[in-house]
Write an enzyme that holds these catalytic residues in place. Structure first.
Site, PDB file in Angstrom:
ATOM      1  N   SER A 196      15.909  11.322 -19.001  1.00  0.00           N
ATOM      2  CA  SER A 196      15.368  12.021 -17.840  1.00  0.00           C
ATOM      3  C   SER A 196      14.354  11.172 -17.076  1.00  0.00           C
ATOM      4  O   SER A 196      14.325  11.198 -15.846  1.00  0.00           O
ATOM      5  CB  SER A 196      14.721  13.341 -18.285  1.00  0.00           C
ATOM      6  OG  SER A 196      15.660  14.162 -18.932  1.00  0.00           O
ATOM      7  N   HIS A 201       9.404  13.078 -16.884  1.00  0.00           N
ATOM      8  CA  HIS A 201       9.919  13.141 -15.513  1.00  0.00           C
ATOM      9  C   HIS A 201       8.917  12.555 -14.525  1.00  0.00           C
ATOM     10  O   HIS A 201       9.279  11.758 -13.654  1.00  0.00           O
ATOM     11  CB  HIS A 201      10.208  14.594 -15.132  1.00  0.00           C
ATOM     12  CG  HIS A 201      11.251  15.243 -15.989  1.00  0.00           C
ATOM     13  ND1 HIS A 201      11.541  16.585 -15.907  1.00  0.00           N
ATOM     14  CD2 HIS A 201      12.064  14.738 -16.954  1.00  0.00           C
ATOM     15  CE1 HIS A 201      12.506  16.878 -16.773  1.00  0.00           C
ATOM     16  NE2 HIS A 201      12.832  15.772 -17.422  1.00  0.00           N
TER      17      HIS A 201
END
Length: 451
Positions: free
Chosen positions: A229, A309
């Site tokens: 991610s 993220h």
């Protein structure tokens, strides 16, 4: 008249250099004739040409100022992630571990651990998944992920296993996890590799993934983190910075007349800025917005590492100014223009604002990674110094809690009798083990007690 044997690479005025029937006298523009080769039928034959109708011009050559690359690295990344997930499930071997755990515990507890420890055992065999209670993403156990290279801050700081910052971005916690990430990688990575090549995108992917791992290890010191991610958000961030640094060379910019009209009516208005960005790569912008919104929405759920993220996005955003900066169109036009193409005033390769953004982004990337790595290896826990930062990763609601269940237990053992107390929930249980030295069985009991 041109000399015999002279060659030219610029368009020639045929009217001035063509020999007419009057001893080289210049013919009127409408009186020019095409040169006739073999098979000419004369003025009244099938090959007759109308004097006032010039032949159609040849189609202009296709001019591509930037090279288009064949994407092969991103598909290789996808294959590598899938292969590593299959290998992780092979090492996990849930049925064998469940049988060993049940035999070590014995009694009704051992039988229950053997019967309910795995999912889809008849269909998948040793590739069967852990129970949904242990892994709701349909995948391996946390112990197997740690064995394969998952990120845990204590392993990096105390055991000096800094390589986990890189290996964790190639591992995934389950089928749902890897499907979501690989779908995003197909949508984003292939397009970027076609435009900028495998060297730039590969470097950006790996460094952004490490940046996400670094921020995650600083703020989520007690969690196990895996997944691509952070690297994917790095690609998203680079798309945004690439639009900013290269906006002057896109063909679908705002039309100059419309820009001039609105700049006079509403100078420097937000409407003009919005209109400008809507005209620049509308498909890429929509893809960017949709994927960012979806991932940020997932990021506020519990047990999702949103710091990875944020770290990956910040790293990729800065690296986009460094790795994805393009020369201006005027410079490329003069360098790669077709032979005989008119060339104007020489332009510099990069604009001033591009160079400024390049320098600022380079300083931020180097200083950020240096400071982050120094703090990490010194055992710095950023969450202890920021009381509100945990909301960036999880927002508590009436539907869920953001308290992370840590599968750590305090144990006391007397002979075959084992007493466990889960640190996160406070639950206590007593078990009788057939094999007191089986650490795998003790871990299984701790996970079940803390779930």
């Amino acid at each position: 008249m041109p000399r015999r044997g002279e060659t030219a690479v610029v368009p020639i005025d045929m009217a001035s250099g063509e020999r007419g029937g009057g001893g080289g006298q210049e013919q009127p523009k409408g009186e020019r004739r095409r040169s006739h080769g073999p098979g000419h039928h004369g003025r009244d034959g099938p090959g007759r040409q109308h004097r006032g109708r010039p032949p159609p011009p040849p189609p202009p050559p296709v001019f591509r100022p930037f090279r288009r690359w064949f994407p092969f690295l991103v598909p290789l990344f996808i294959v590598a992630n899938v292969v590593l997930f299959v290998l992780t499930m092979y090492v996990n071997d849930c049925p064998a571990h469940a049988l060993a755990t049940g035999a070590a515990i014995g009694g009704s507890v051992g039988e229950s651990a053997t019967a309910q420890g795995c999912v889809l055992v008849p269909e998948l065999g040793r590739f069967a998944f852990q129970s949904f209670k242990e892994n709701p993403l349909v995948g391996p156990s946390s112990a197997t992920l740690l064995k394969m290279g998952a990120l845990e801050t204590s392993k990096v700081t105390k055991d000096h296993e800094g390589w986990r910052l890189i290996t964790c971005i190639w591992l995934h916690a389950g089928v749902i996890h890897i499907l979501a990430n690989m779908l995003s990688l197909v949508m984003i990575g292939i397009r970027l590799e076609k435009e900028f090549g495998f060297m730039r995108i590969g470097t950006l992917y790996v460094i952004s993934g490490v940046g996400g791992s670094l921020l995650s290890s600083l703020f989520m010191a007690t969690n196990i983190s895996v997944g691509a991610s952070g690297a994917l958000f790095g690609l998203l961030g680079s798309m945004l910075s690439e639009l900013i640094t290269n906006w002057t060379i896109y063909e679908n910019k705002v039309d100059s007349k419309i820009y001039a009209i609105f700049s006079q009516i509403i100078p420097y208005s937000m409407f003009l800025i919005l209109f400008l960005f809507l005209k620049i790569q509308i498909a890429a912008l929509l893809t960017l917005v949709v994927i960012i919104v979806i991932n940020l929405a997932v990021g506020i759920l519990p047990h999702v590492d949103n710091f990875a993220h944020l770290g990956g996005f910040t790293s990729g955003f800065c690296l986009g100014f460094v790795l994805l900066m393009r020369p201006q169109f005027g410079y490329i036009n003069q360098k790669n223009s077709p032979l005989g193409y008119p060339m104007g005033v020489t332009k510099r390769k990069f604009k001033i604002y591009q160079i400024i953004l390049f320098v600022i982004a380079t300083v931020i990337v180097i200083s950020g990674f240096t400071v982050g790595l120094v703090l990490l290896f010194q055992g710095f826990n950023a969450s202890e110094h920021c009381s509100w930062c945990h909301y960036l990763s999880c927002v508590p609601t009436s539907k869920w809690s953001c308290n992370t269940p840590n599968n750590y237990c305090m144990s006391s053992q007397l002979g075959n009798q084992l007493n466990l107390t889960c640190e996160s929930t406070g639950k206590t249980a007593t078990y009788v083990l057939n094999n007191p030295n089986n650490t795998e069985a003790i871990k299984h009991l701790c996970v079940g007690l803390c779930s």
